[in-house]
Scaffold this active site. Structure first.
Site, short mmCIF file in Angstrom:
data_model
loop_
_atom_site.label_atom_id
_atom_site.label_comp_id
_atom_site.label_asym_id
_atom_site.label_seq_id
_atom_site.Cartn_x
_atom_site.Cartn_y
_atom_site.Cartn_z
N SER A 142 0.86 -1.19 0.00
CA SER A 142 0.00 0.00 0.00
C SER A 142 0.89 1.23 0.00
O SER A 142 2.04 1.16 0.46
CB SER A 142 -0.86 0.02 1.27
OG SER A 142 -1.48 1.29 1.44
N TYR A 155 -1.35 -0.74 10.25
CA TYR A 155 -1.49 -1.13 8.83
C TYR A 155 -0.26 -0.71 8.03
O TYR A 155 0.30 -1.49 7.26
CB TYR A 155 -2.76 -0.46 8.28
CG TYR A 155 -3.05 -0.76 6.84
CD1 TYR A 155 -3.67 -1.96 6.47
CD2 TYR A 155 -2.75 0.16 5.83
CE1 TYR A 155 -3.96 -2.24 5.14
CE2 TYR A 155 -3.03 -0.11 4.50
CZ TYR A 155 -3.64 -1.31 4.17
OH TYR A 155 -3.93 -1.59 2.84
N1 LIG Z 1 -8.74 -0.74 -1.13
C1 LIG Z 1 -7.70 0.08 -0.99
O1 LIG Z 1 -7.81 1.33 -1.05
C2 LIG Z 1 -6.34 -0.51 -0.77
C3 LIG Z 1 -5.23 0.35 -0.87
C4 LIG Z 1 -3.95 -0.16 -0.71
C5 LIG Z 1 -3.78 -1.50 -0.45
N2 LIG Z 1 -4.86 -2.32 -0.35
C6 LIG Z 1 -4.59 -3.75 -0.11
O2 LIG Z 1 -5.12 -4.49 -1.18
C7 LIG Z 1 -5.43 -5.82 -0.74
C8 LIG Z 1 -6.87 -6.15 -1.16
O3 LIG Z 1 -7.74 -5.27 -0.46
P1 LIG Z 1 -9.21 -4.90 -0.96
O4 LIG Z 1 -9.27 -3.45 -1.06
O5 LIG Z 1 -9.58 -5.75 -2.11
O6 LIG Z 1 -10.01 -5.31 0.37
P2 LIG Z 1 -11.29 -6.24 0.62
O7 LIG Z 1 -11.58 -6.07 2.05
O8 LIG Z 1 -12.33 -5.96 -0.38
O9 LIG Z 1 -10.72 -7.71 0.32
C9 LIG Z 1 -9.82 -8.33 1.18
C10 LIG Z 1 -10.09 -9.81 1.15
O10 LIG Z 1 -9.13 -10.45 2.01
C11 LIG Z 1 -9.81 -11.43 2.76
N3 LIG Z 1 -9.08 -11.73 3.99
C12 LIG Z 1 -8.94 -10.91 5.07
N4 LIG Z 1 -8.26 -11.55 6.03
C13 LIG Z 1 -7.97 -12.78 5.55
C14 LIG Z 1 -7.28 -13.89 6.08
N5 LIG Z 1 -6.77 -13.88 7.32
N6 LIG Z 1 -7.15 -15.00 5.32
C15 LIG Z 1 -7.68 -15.03 4.07
N7 LIG Z 1 -8.36 -14.02 3.52
C16 LIG Z 1 -8.49 -12.89 4.26
C17 LIG Z 1 -11.18 -10.85 3.03
O11 LIG Z 1 -12.13 -11.85 3.39
C18 LIG Z 1 -11.48 -10.18 1.69
O12 LIG Z 1 -12.15 -11.05 0.81
C19 LIG Z 1 -5.22 -5.80 0.76
O13 LIG Z 1 -3.96 -6.34 1.06
C20 LIG Z 1 -5.24 -4.33 1.12
O14 LIG Z 1 -4.52 -4.06 2.28
C21 LIG Z 1 -6.12 -1.86 -0.49
#
Ligand SMILES: NC(=O)c1ccc[n+]([C@@H]2O[C@H](COP(=O)([O-])OP(=O)(O)OC[C@H]3O[C@@H](n4cnc5c(N)ncnc54)[C@H](O)[C@@H]3O)[C@@H](O)[C@H]2O)c1
Length: 247
Positions: A142, A155
């Site tokens: 991120s 985070y």
């Molecule tokens: N959305 C944003 O703005 C953003 C920005 C930077 C980074 N990210 C990163 O991108 C990645 C995807 O995030 P997203 O935005 O799609 O979020 P999201 O919450 O939509 O999806 C995350 C998924 O991870 C799964 N998950 C959580 N804990 C878990 C575990 N212990 N074991 C297995 N699965 C697990 C959840 O059930 C969910 O389906 C993450 O690593 C997040 O930190 C997101």
């Protein structure tokens, strides 16, 4: 699912974590359309199995922070696909709290899922990729892992760790395995619903490109890092943030 892409991942066998929704699900959809064979996992077993069925791929429940669960899933994934030569670590959680209000349990859970979970998947699948003759790993960190912002200390620390984990693995696993990181800006998924409710305008205006990202923007960067188009790229961190991190 019928192939709709250019077949850039034809013949590739790729594990995607966090594939119940958000960027993990978008990865599964786009990579399947590019011809990849996939093994999807998520702690939300019902949703990930439904996605896998719809895409004609293998899917199973798995908590990436649980070593035994990861070992079981990775073995199933290798069997189901006949080998593994790609990994996308998209599973993650966000806790928005100032450091002094973050409990030890919250701190540990964020590090367990985001950092240790990523490490466990990479460590467990590296031997499978070596057996397959090589592969690629892409870990989602991120922009929070590049520079601090108020209210997301645990985070940000976990994501800074993911960047260094990826680079350490890249130095150890070459030349057979390439390991890279993507750092998304704000992508409207369920993870950031609350954040967008309070700060949508600021988050939209800050990037040089003056918009929020789309899951597809991040997946396309991961497609590049997974495909042969990036065959001389490893240990790299690609920001996909519309020009936020360095402003
Ligand atoms: N959305 C944003 O703005 C953003 C920005 C930077 C980074 N990210 C990163 O991108 C990645 C995807 O995030 P997203 O935005 O799609 O979020 P999201 O919450 O939509 O999806 C995350 C998924 O991870 C799964 N998950 C959580 N804990 C878990 C575990 N212990 N074991 C297995 N699965 C697990 C959840 O059930 C969910 O389906 C993450 O690593 C997040 O930190 C997101």
């Amino acid at each position: 699912m019928a192939e709709q892409g250019s077949g850039r991942l034809k013949g590739r066998r790729i594990v995607v974590t966090g594939a119940a929704r958000g960027m993990g699900l978008a990865t599964a959809e786009i990579f399947a359309a590019e011809g990849a064979k996939l093994a999807l996992c998520d702690r939300d077993e019902q949703a990930v199995r439904a996605n896998a069925d719809r895409l004609g791929q293998f899917g199973a429940g798995c908590d990436v922070a649980d070593e035994a669960d990861v070992a079981r899933f990775c073995e199933q994934a290798e069997q189901a696909m006949g080998g593994v030569d790609g990994l996308i670590n998209a599973a993650g959680i966000l806790i928005m709290k100032p450091m002094l209000e973050t409990s030890l349990a919250e701190w540990q859970r964020v590090l367990d899922v985001n950092l240790t979970g990523t490490m466990l998947m990479c460590k467990t699948l590296a031997p499978a990729m070596q057996r397959a003759g090589g592969g690629t790993m892409v870990n989602i960190a991120s922009i929070g892992g590049l520079r601090p912002g108020p209210g997301s200390g645990a985070y940000s620390v976990s994501k800074a760790g993911v960047i260094m984990l990826s680079n350490s693995l890249a130095s150890e696993l070459g030349p057979e395995i390439r390991v890279n990181t993507v750092c998304p800006g704000t992508i409207p998924t369920d993870m950031v619903t609350d954040l967008l409710a309070s700060s949508r305008e600021r988050l939209t205006e800050t990037p040089a490109l003056k918009r929020l990202g789309r899951a597809e923007d991040v997946v396309k960067a991961m497609l590049f890092l997974t495909s042969d188009d990036s065959s001389y790229v490893t240990g790299d961190t690609l920001t996909v943030d519309g020009g936020w991190a360095y402003r």
